[in-house]
Motif scaffolding. Structure first.
Motif, mmCIF file in Angstrom:
data_model
loop_
_atom_site.group_PDB
_atom_site.id
_atom_site.type_symbol
_atom_site.label_atom_id
_atom_site.label_comp_id
_atom_site.label_asym_id
_atom_site.label_seq_id
_atom_site.Cartn_x
_atom_site.Cartn_y
_atom_site.Cartn_z
ATOM 1 N N ALA A 6 -8.627 0.448 -5.237
ATOM 2 C CA ALA A 6 -9.032 1.580 -4.388
ATOM 3 C C ALA A 6 -10.288 1.223 -3.597
ATOM 4 O O ALA A 6 -10.397 1.506 -2.398
ATOM 5 C CB ALA A 6 -9.272 2.800 -5.267
ATOM 6 N N LYS A 7 -11.223 0.537 -4.279
ATOM 7 C CA LYS A 7 -12.485 0.172 -3.610
ATOM 8 C C LYS A 7 -12.203 -0.855 -2.495
ATOM 9 O O LYS A 7 -12.727 -0.757 -1.381
ATOM 10 C CB LYS A 7 -13.433 -0.433 -4.642
ATOM 11 C CG LYS A 7 -14.810 -0.733 -4.109
ATOM 12 C CD LYS A 7 -15.661 -1.412 -5.155
ATOM 13 C CE LYS A 7 -16.860 -2.063 -4.494
ATOM 14 N NZ LYS A 7 -17.422 -3.129 -5.279
ATOM 15 N N ARG A 45 -9.415 -1.347 -0.803
ATOM 16 C CA ARG A 45 -8.746 -0.706 0.350
ATOM 17 C C ARG A 45 -9.746 0.085 1.186
ATOM 18 O O ARG A 45 -9.701 0.073 2.414
ATOM 19 C CB ARG A 45 -7.649 0.235 -0.144
ATOM 20 C CG ARG A 45 -6.402 -0.506 -0.513
ATOM 21 C CD ARG A 45 -5.207 0.415 -0.583
ATOM 22 N NE ARG A 45 -4.110 -0.348 -1.138
ATOM 23 C CZ ARG A 45 -3.434 -0.028 -2.220
ATOM 24 N NH1 ARG A 45 -3.730 1.063 -2.874
ATOM 25 N NH2 ARG A 45 -2.461 -0.778 -2.650
ATOM 26 N N HIS A 46 -10.660 0.780 0.480
ATOM 27 C CA HIS A 46 -11.646 1.598 1.184
ATOM 28 C C HIS A 46 -12.544 0.706 2.053
ATOM 29 O O HIS A 46 -12.790 1.001 3.228
ATOM 30 C CB HIS A 46 -12.488 2.369 0.168
ATOM 31 C CG HIS A 46 -13.669 3.053 0.775
ATOM 32 N ND1 HIS A 46 -13.526 4.136 1.620
ATOM 33 C CD2 HIS A 46 -14.993 2.772 0.716
ATOM 34 C CE1 HIS A 46 -14.725 4.503 2.035
ATOM 35 N NE2 HIS A 46 -15.631 3.692 1.510
ATOM 36 N N ILE A 47 -12.981 -0.407 1.482
ATOM 37 C CA ILE A 47 -13.872 -1.303 2.240
ATOM 38 C C ILE A 47 -13.099 -1.947 3.390
ATOM 39 O O ILE A 47 -13.572 -1.986 4.527
ATOM 40 C CB ILE A 47 -14.483 -2.372 1.295
ATOM 41 C CG1 ILE A 47 -15.451 -1.687 0.336
ATOM 42 C CG2 ILE A 47 -15.181 -3.473 2.082
ATOM 43 C CD1 ILE A 47 -15.969 -2.554 -0.772
ATOM 44 N N ARG A 89 0.303 4.182 0.710
ATOM 45 C CA ARG A 89 0.048 5.085 1.847
ATOM 46 C C ARG A 89 0.902 4.732 3.056
ATOM 47 O O ARG A 89 1.080 5.532 3.958
ATOM 48 C CB ARG A 89 -1.437 5.016 2.253
ATOM 49 C CG ARG A 89 -2.367 5.574 1.196
ATOM 50 C CD ARG A 89 -3.794 5.321 1.556
ATOM 51 N NE ARG A 89 -4.076 3.903 1.671
ATOM 52 C CZ ARG A 89 -5.237 3.392 2.067
ATOM 53 N NH1 ARG A 89 -6.218 4.186 2.382
ATOM 54 N NH2 ARG A 89 -5.414 2.100 2.137
ATOM 55 N N ASP A 111 0.846 -1.198 0.000
ATOM 56 C CA ASP A 111 0.000 0.000 0.000
ATOM 57 C C ASP A 111 0.886 1.255 0.000
ATOM 58 O O ASP A 111 1.639 1.463 0.965
ATOM 59 C CB ASP A 111 -0.891 -0.031 1.264
ATOM 60 C CG ASP A 111 -1.970 1.028 1.232
ATOM 61 O OD1 ASP A 111 -1.771 2.030 0.507
ATOM 62 O OD2 ASP A 111 -2.990 0.861 1.918
ATOM 63 N N SER A 131 -10.621 -0.892 5.004
ATOM 64 C CA SER A 131 -10.231 0.047 6.060
ATOM 65 C C SER A 131 -11.290 0.132 7.165
ATOM 66 O O SER A 131 -11.029 0.622 8.248
ATOM 67 C CB SER A 131 -9.990 1.443 5.478
ATOM 68 O OG SER A 131 -11.214 1.969 5.015
ATOM 69 N N ARG A 132 -12.491 -0.369 6.913
ATOM 70 C CA ARG A 132 -13.551 -0.307 7.929
ATOM 71 C C ARG A 132 -13.406 -1.413 8.984
ATOM 72 O O ARG A 132 -14.023 -1.369 10.046
ATOM 73 C CB ARG A 132 -14.927 -0.431 7.256
ATOM 74 C CG ARG A 132 -15.201 0.698 6.309
ATOM 75 C CD ARG A 132 -16.541 1.338 6.442
ATOM 76 N NE ARG A 132 -17.273 1.120 7.653
ATOM 77 C CZ ARG A 132 -18.544 0.761 7.687
ATOM 78 N NH1 ARG A 132 -19.197 0.577 6.583
ATOM 79 N NH2 ARG A 132 -19.165 0.615 8.838
#
Ligand code: SF4
Length: 507
Positions: free
Chosen positions: A447-448, A450-452, A334, A332, A454-455
């Motif tokens: 991206a999707k 990672r976003h999911i 980031r 990642d 991250s929750r």
């Protein structure tokens, strides 16, 4: 001369207490009282009692359940302390209707009802569902490792335990011989002798305990069929690594819904490894929630659960899973500056500590190589493939290395008998990853994805924080998987009841 208020112990005060008025609406004790009396079906406990015709009346399971839940919500798990609360605390006197059960009754209720607690856990989940506290959109699964009522000093494979027993027997023999010698010489110190005799008794009892365990128990095998450490006190528990060191305990796993962090499945496992635990947890989610809860839901789990078998299961069941692998963070961008995910410096130290490929003079065209000591090496393999790289391999002659002064800088250890080998890199092949692991990596690296993913942290970790820090469960107090599982379900059920209290009944 200071003046103080007068007091007198020789007086009586009559305090009128209405138990009903002690249980005030808006408090957790009120919610527990209401849920147990009005919402939960306690007929599941009836089969435990056989005193319809004869025998004295038993304590009502409703009373015991209310006391235990209220005590656990205040961080009290000791049955002796719960008994004391029922005698001394007016809220506990009120909730128990001043019945004052003995601590053995309370302890027996908690430890002997794991099946009934599992059914109550299910009923509480359905109440949460009826109240709209479960979103069914996202479930996160993770585990919380906690010590159990067993010492890690009493664990080992059969071979290790046999050695431990032999060591104890040797210590006993040494002390007995010492006593015989002292008796012959006639100068035994009385106090030391008494202490050593007590020590011999303890050692013999310990040796006997190990012998009995070995007689009645088989070798414990892990998931891959290899022998794992047994534990003499609680053989269902396991030695496991945690952030706070190695413990002997259980892994309390929970599946948590993303809407209000309601626990929808919970089980305690006597295994530090989480491989293969996602499947039973998802099956429990389906069992506890009707109407195919996983159909449109996303399932999140960390790298502990990532293995080909689990990912295959998710694909076959067409479950939208997001399971991180061990390299997820290091890929990642980031986290590029996060030191934790940079390559380990120990690798650099290790390679620096001995000669690297740069210290060898290799001529790829002529297929020759000279080592730092100036000795010619022989070509072992012109094109060796290791993972996705191609190397030309050279090896020194054993006779050269045997008497070389640079051995310490060149070989892995001074005891190495073989000669030094060096791999000269020729090419790196593009890494073509196929299969279920590669598909999961591609999905979670998007991206999707990672976003999911991250929750996950925000859904499941606060639940463990609440159970550990607010409810105060830092260790399991029972022994055996079934009982510990009952205690874990009781705790997660309490967590869900606090959600009901907060979002429903209190308002
Ligand atoms: S140990 Fe062997 S390979 Fe290494 S420098 Fe000495 S002779 Fe060469």
């Amino acid at each position: 001369m200071p003046r103080f208020k007068e007091y007198n112990y020789n007086q009586m005060v009559m305090l009128p207490i209405s138990f009903e008025r002690q249980i005030l609406p808006g408090t957790f004790e009120h919610s527990v009282n209401y849920l147990v009396d009005e919402k939960l079906d306690l007929s599941i406990f009836d089969s435990r009692y056989n005193n319809d015709e004869t025998g004295r009346p038993a304590y009502d399971p409703a009373i015991l359940l209310k006391i235990v839940l209220l005590a656990y919500s205040r961080g009290v798990t000791s049955s002796r302390k719960i008994e004391a609360l029922c005698r001394e605390n007016v809220i506990f006197m009120a909730i128990s209707a001043d019945t004052s059960p003995h601590f053995t009754t309370i302890a027996d209720f908690i430890s002997s009802c794991p099946e009934q607690i599992a059914k109550l856990f299910q009923q509480v989940i359905l109440i949460c569902d009826d109240m709209g506290l479960i979103g069914r959109e996202m479930f996160a699964v993770d585990g919380c490792k906690m010590p159990s009522n067993a010492s890690k000093e009493w664990s080992g494979t059969r071979t290790e335990l046999k050695k431990k027993a032999q060591k104890i027997d040797r210590a006993v023999r040494y002390l007995l011989k010492k006593h015989r010698d002292e008796d012959k010489k006639g100068h035994a110190e009385e106090s030391v002798r008494r202490r050593e005799e007590q020590q011999i008794e303890k050692l013999l009892a310990a040796s006997d305990k190990i012998e009995k365990f070995l007689q009645h128990n088989q070798e414990r095998l892990g998931r891959n069929g290899k022998a794992v450490k047994s534990n003499i006190t609680d053989n269902d528990s396991a030695k496991m690594k945690t952030g706070h060191g190695v413990i002997q305990g259980y892994n309390g796993v929970a599946a948590v819904d993303g809407k209000h962090q309601v626990v929808v499945a919970a089980e305690a496992f006597g295994s530090g490894q989480e491989h293969g635990l996602l499947e039973p947890m998802l099956e429990q989610v389906e069992e506890n929630l009707d109407e195919e809860p996983l159909d449109d839901a996303k399932v999140l789990a960390d790298s502990g659960y990532c293995n080909a078998g689990t990912l295959d299961y998710l694909e076959q069941r067409q479950i939208d899973g997001y399971v991180a692998d061990h390299g997820f963070r290091s890929r990642d961008p980031r986290f590029a500056d996060a030191g934790r995910y940079k390559p380990s410096t120990t690798d650099k130290i290790r390679t620096k500590s001995r000669f690297t490929t740069e210290d060898f003079q290799a001529d790829i065209e002529n297929r020759t190589c000279v080592c730092p000591a100036g000795k010619t090496m022989w070509l072992k393999c012109a094109r060796a493939r290791i993972v996705n790289s191609i190397f030309m391999q050279f090896q020194a002659h054993q006779s050269d290395c045997a008497g070389c002064e640079l051995r310490a800088q060149c070989l892995r250890s001074s005891k190495q008998k073989g000669a030094r080998q060096v791999n000269i890199p020729l090419a790196v092949l593009p890494r073509v990853e196929v299969g279920v692991l590669a598909r999961m990596k591609a999905k979670i690296d998007s991206a999707k994805g990672r976003h999911i993913y991250s929750r996950r942290l925000g859904i499941v970790e606060p639940v463990f924080g609440n159970i550990r820090e607010t409810l105060g469960l830092h260790r399991f107090t029972l022994r055996g998987k079934k009982k510990v599982d009952g205690q874990w379900k009781l705790m997660t059920m309490l967590h869900n009841m606090l959600k009901i209290h907060r979002y429903g009944l209190a308002t």
